[in-house]
Scaffold this motif. Sequence first.
Motif, PDB file in Angstrom:
ATOM      1  N   ALA A 164      56.814  57.541 123.031  1.00 56.32           N
ATOM      2  CA  ALA A 164      56.794  56.491 123.918  1.00 56.32           C
ATOM      3  C   ALA A 164      55.314  55.369 123.967  1.00 56.32           C
ATOM      4  CB  ALA A 164      56.768  56.449 125.123  1.00 56.32           C
ATOM      5  N   MET A 165      55.532  54.038 123.972  1.00 52.57           N
ATOM      6  CA  MET A 165      54.288  53.260 123.722  1.00 52.57           C
ATOM      7  C   MET A 165      54.434  52.694 125.241  1.00 52.57           C
ATOM      8  SD  MET A 165      52.721  54.389 120.901  1.00 52.57           S
ATOM      9  CE  MET A 165      51.637  53.243 120.528  1.00 52.57           C
ATOM     10  N   LEU A 166      53.392  52.373 126.072  1.00 55.60           N
ATOM     11  CA  LEU A 166      53.628  52.040 127.380  1.00 55.60           C
ATOM     12  C   LEU A 166      52.774  50.893 127.555  1.00 55.60           C
ATOM     13  CD1 LEU A 166      53.790  53.920 130.659  1.00 55.60           C
ATOM     14  CD2 LEU A 166      52.833  51.665 130.825  1.00 55.60           C
ATOM     15  N   LEU A 167      52.910  49.590 127.623  1.00 60.07           N
ATOM     16  CA  LEU A 167      52.362  48.237 127.518  1.00 60.07           C
ATOM     17  C   LEU A 167      52.232  48.271 129.295  1.00 60.07           C
ATOM     18  CD1 LEU A 167      54.556  46.444 125.580  1.00 60.07           C
ATOM     19  CD2 LEU A 167      52.566  46.677 124.960  1.00 60.07           C
ATOM     20  N   ALA A 168      50.568  48.450 129.070  1.00 61.55           N
ATOM     21  CA  ALA A 168      50.021  48.592 130.927  1.00 61.55           C
ATOM     22  C   ALA A 168      48.251  47.167 130.770  1.00 61.55           C
ATOM     23  CB  ALA A 168      49.625  49.792 130.811  1.00 61.55           C
ATOM     24  N   GLY A 169      49.025  46.359 130.237  1.00 66.27           N
ATOM     25  CA  GLY A 169      47.766  45.838 129.711  1.00 66.27           C
ATOM     26  C   GLY A 169      48.016  44.057 130.363  1.00 66.27           C
ATOM     27  N   GLY A 170      48.742  43.867 130.951  1.00 68.45           N
ATOM     28  CA  GLY A 170      49.179  43.105 132.087  1.00 68.45           C
ATOM     29  C   GLY A 170      48.067  42.166 132.930  1.00 68.45           C
ATOM     30  N   GLU A 171      47.787  40.928 133.091  1.00 64.90           N
ATOM     31  CA  GLU A 171      46.999  40.399 133.547  1.00 64.90           C
ATOM     32  C   GLU A 171      47.894  40.229 135.046  1.00 64.90           C
ATOM     33  OE1 GLU A 171      44.336  36.171 134.260  1.00 64.90           O
ATOM     34  OE2 GLU A 171      45.636  36.990 132.321  1.00 64.90           O
ATOM     35  N   GLY A 172      49.565  40.822 135.513  1.00 67.90           N
ATOM     36  CA  GLY A 172      49.869  39.549 136.534  1.00 67.90           C
ATOM     37  C   GLY A 172      49.300  38.684 137.273  1.00 67.90           C
TER      38      GLY A 172
ATOM     39  N   GLU B 182      56.684  64.087 126.446  1.00 69.25           N
ATOM     40  CA  GLU B 182      55.279  64.580 126.131  1.00 69.25           C
ATOM     41  C   GLU B 182      54.140  63.857 125.214  1.00 69.25           C
ATOM     42  OE1 GLU B 182      56.375  68.902 125.059  1.00 69.25           O
ATOM     43  OE2 GLU B 182      57.053  68.711 126.968  1.00 69.25           O
ATOM     44  N   THR B 183      54.590  62.696 124.370  1.00 62.63           N
ATOM     45  CA  THR B 183      53.716  61.957 123.514  1.00 62.63           C
ATOM     46  C   THR B 183      53.852  60.363 123.954  1.00 62.63           C
ATOM     47  OG1 THR B 183      53.682  63.504 121.932  1.00 62.63           O
ATOM     48  CG2 THR B 183      52.848  61.181 121.603  1.00 62.63           C
ATOM     49  N   VAL B 184      52.239  59.881 124.430  1.00 64.42           N
ATOM     50  CA  VAL B 184      52.611  58.482 125.507  1.00 64.42           C
ATOM     51  C   VAL B 184      51.756  57.783 125.238  1.00 64.42           C
ATOM     52  CG1 VAL B 184      52.774  57.355 127.168  1.00 64.42           C
ATOM     53  CG2 VAL B 184      53.850  59.812 127.253  1.00 64.42           C
ATOM     54  N   GLY B 185      51.454  56.840 124.313  1.00 62.65           N
ATOM     55  CA  GLY B 185      50.677  55.941 124.272  1.00 62.65           C
ATOM     56  C   GLY B 185      50.805  55.128 125.201  1.00 62.65           C
ATOM     57  N   VAL B 186      49.515  54.739 125.643  1.00 57.31           N
ATOM     58  CA  VAL B 186      49.111  53.618 127.228  1.00 57.31           C
ATOM     59  C   VAL B 186      48.397  52.573 126.887  1.00 57.31           C
ATOM     60  CG1 VAL B 186      48.713  53.382 129.537  1.00 57.31           C
ATOM     61  CG2 VAL B 186      49.116  55.648 129.443  1.00 57.31           C
ATOM     62  N   LEU B 187      48.758  51.718 126.231  1.00 57.97           N
ATOM     63  CA  LEU B 187      48.149  50.095 125.999  1.00 57.97           C
ATOM     64  C   LEU B 187      47.999  49.854 126.649  1.00 57.97           C
ATOM     65  CD1 LEU B 187      50.588  51.158 123.884  1.00 57.97           C
ATOM     66  CD2 LEU B 187      50.316  49.255 122.950  1.00 57.97           C
ATOM     67  N   THR B 188      46.255  49.093 127.039  1.00 54.76           N
ATOM     68  CA  THR B 188      45.646  49.352 128.018  1.00 54.76           C
ATOM     69  C   THR B 188      44.290  47.230 127.472  1.00 54.76           C
ATOM     70  OG1 THR B 188      43.776  50.011 127.793  1.00 54.76           O
ATOM     71  CG2 THR B 188      45.172  51.227 129.217  1.00 54.76           C
ATOM     72  N   GLN B 189      44.373  46.731 128.394  1.00 50.37           N
ATOM     73  CA  GLN B 189      43.607  45.663 127.654  1.00 50.37           C
ATOM     74  C   GLN B 189      42.867  44.845 128.954  1.00 50.37           C
ATOM     75  OE1 GLN B 189      44.391  42.856 124.472  1.00 50.37           O
ATOM     76  NE2 GLN B 189      45.130  41.355 125.893  1.00 50.37           N
ATOM     77  N   TYR B 190      44.247  44.365 130.254  1.00 53.20           N
ATOM     78  CA  TYR B 190      42.887  43.335 130.712  1.00 53.20           C
ATOM     79  C   TYR B 190      42.770  44.098 132.102  1.00 53.20           C
ATOM     80  CZ  TYR B 190      42.673  40.469 135.234  1.00 53.20           C
ATOM     81  OH  TYR B 190      42.541  39.629 136.448  1.00 53.20           O
ATOM     82  N   ARG B 191      41.169  43.992 132.261  1.00 51.59           N
ATOM     83  CA  ARG B 191      40.257  44.813 133.691  1.00 51.59           C
ATOM     84  C   ARG B 191      41.323  45.700 133.360  1.00 51.59           C
ATOM     85  NH1 ARG B 191      36.240  41.634 135.881  1.00 51.59           N
ATOM     86  NH2 ARG B 191      37.305  39.472 136.075  1.00 51.59           N
ATOM     87  N   PRO B 192      40.537  47.763 132.526  1.00 53.22           N
ATOM     88  CA  PRO B 192      40.925  48.779 132.495  1.00 53.22           C
ATOM     89  C   PRO B 192      40.694  49.368 133.134  1.00 53.22           C
ATOM     90  CG  PRO B 192      39.909  47.991 130.367  1.00 53.22           C
ATOM     91  CD  PRO B 192      39.758  46.270 131.047  1.00 53.22           C
ATOM     92  N   LEU B 193      39.187  49.419 134.013  1.00 51.22           N
ATOM     93  CA  LEU B 193      38.476  50.312 134.191  1.00 51.22           C
ATOM     94  C   LEU B 193      39.248  51.115 135.593  1.00 51.22           C
ATOM     95  CD1 LEU B 193      35.893  51.977 134.566  1.00 51.22           C
ATOM     96  CD2 LEU B 193      35.322  49.875 136.195  1.00 51.22           C
ATOM     97  N   VAL B 194      40.418  50.781 136.701  1.00 49.29           N
ATOM     98  CA  VAL B 194      40.254  51.106 137.226  1.00 49.29           C
ATOM     99  C   VAL B 194      41.549  51.722 136.478  1.00 49.29           C
ATOM    100  CG1 VAL B 194      42.026  51.115 139.264  1.00 49.29           C
ATOM    101  CG2 VAL B 194      40.178  49.148 138.911  1.00 49.29           C
ATOM    102  N   LEU B 195      41.927  51.283 135.948  1.00 49.25           N
ATOM    103  CA  LEU B 195      44.021  52.222 135.903  1.00 49.25           C
ATOM    104  C   LEU B 195      43.114  53.814 134.663  1.00 49.25           C
ATOM    105  CD1 LEU B 195      46.907  51.865 134.845  1.00 49.25           C
ATOM    106  CD2 LEU B 195      46.452  50.480 132.930  1.00 49.25           C
ATOM    107  N   ASN B 196      42.102  53.057 134.139  1.00 47.84           N
ATOM    108  CA  ASN B 196      41.709  54.037 132.561  1.00 47.84           C
ATOM    109  C   ASN B 196      40.839  55.021 133.814  1.00 47.84           C
ATOM    110  OD1 ASN B 196      42.609  52.981 130.629  1.00 47.84           O
ATOM    111  ND2 ASN B 196      40.310  51.997 129.984  1.00 47.84           N
TER     112      ASN B 196
END
Length: 411
Positions: free
Chosen positions: A9-17, A54-68
């Motif tokens: 799985a590749m999970l896109l999680a960098g959205g600015e919203g 069981e294998t997941v890549g989480v792609l981050t970008q915008y303001r990632p501190l809280v998410l990470n």
Amino acid sequence: MIRARTCVAMLLAGGEGRRLGVLTRETAKPAVPFGGKYRIIDFALSNCSNSGVETVGVLTQYRPLVLNSHIGVGAPWGLDKKQGGLCLLPPFVGDSGGTWYKGTANAIYQNLNIIEEYNPEYVLVLSGDHIYKMDYSHMLHFHKEAGADLTIACTGVPWSEASRFGVVIKDASSRIQRFQEKPARPESNLASMGVYIFNTKPLLEYLKRDNADASSNNDFGKDVIPKMLAEGLRLYSHTFGGYWKDVGTVESLWEANMDLLGENPDMDLHDESWPVFTVNHNLPPHYIAKSANVSRSLISEGCQIFGSVEHSVIFPGVVIGKRSVIKDAVIMSGTLIGSDVTIERAIIGERCRVGDCCSTLPDPLGHRGIVVLRDRSTLASGQNIPAVSAVPVVPQAQSLASVASKAVGNE
């Protein structure tokens, strides 16, 4: 269940919203709190865990501190594994340079090395900003049975909202005939959920071609999917019949929280067969005082309720003072609300301080908008805020301690 490495799985999680306004001023959209104790991304991660991915890549970008910080090594979702597991994937500079992710397809392209390392048969591409429970193994079974190159999870949406999404037009066998990305005049109200299963080989080929195309938007919906469809690949629609909500606006985020408060909600957080995992706050039990009146609400751990709470979602560590009335509201973690406060149809951010005798005002135009207070805001005693979306930013606190000390008075 999906076996590890059969599907990555590749999970896109960098959205600015941006449409969430002040709620995403300092954090990525997938990290926005939801449902009393969760963050939005918890639902996609829990779906992976419950589906056996069981294998997941989480792609981050915008303001990632809280998410990470929230995700860590993936322990709450059982993804803290030596082989596979969860991996955070921010943009990076390599031997050939590097850039910010330019679109959904480009984000996956920049991490092709991860896919190639695991060499799965299938790649599951997910969005990290939707509220839903879905068994991805059922979708993978459909994908295999159909002999698809790409399967898109779809759900019906109101026609009035169809132009917000990519929509598909399919035949009787569910094979996709046409795909429209956010059309002004949609031909269908069957919307893409942003959940894709690709066969790995064509995915790699089309991502490399897309990256070489200088005119491309580097986006799945705008570029990759239409090109695959035009070139005759087998694209199928897998219809999802459960609860699904794109919480991309203030109104939809508020509505999704309110959807949790019925006696038999479509999104059941108490379903033991499909748990939603999150980080444990390790707070004491909540306290409901003799002076309190609570109905049709979610009250999280660490809360102290001295006033009235009706049809609302209250996050951990919230204090609500005597004679205060909270109705149809979402109050996020660590917020202190004084006495004689009235808050209706509102989203109050984390660690806010609301002084005594504050209230939300009726909307004079009858728009029934949503009050929004950004994280760590302070309202002085007696201050009012209008009931409209994207309320102006409230000045930060001069002294939070003074508000906290008198929030509830003596019990």
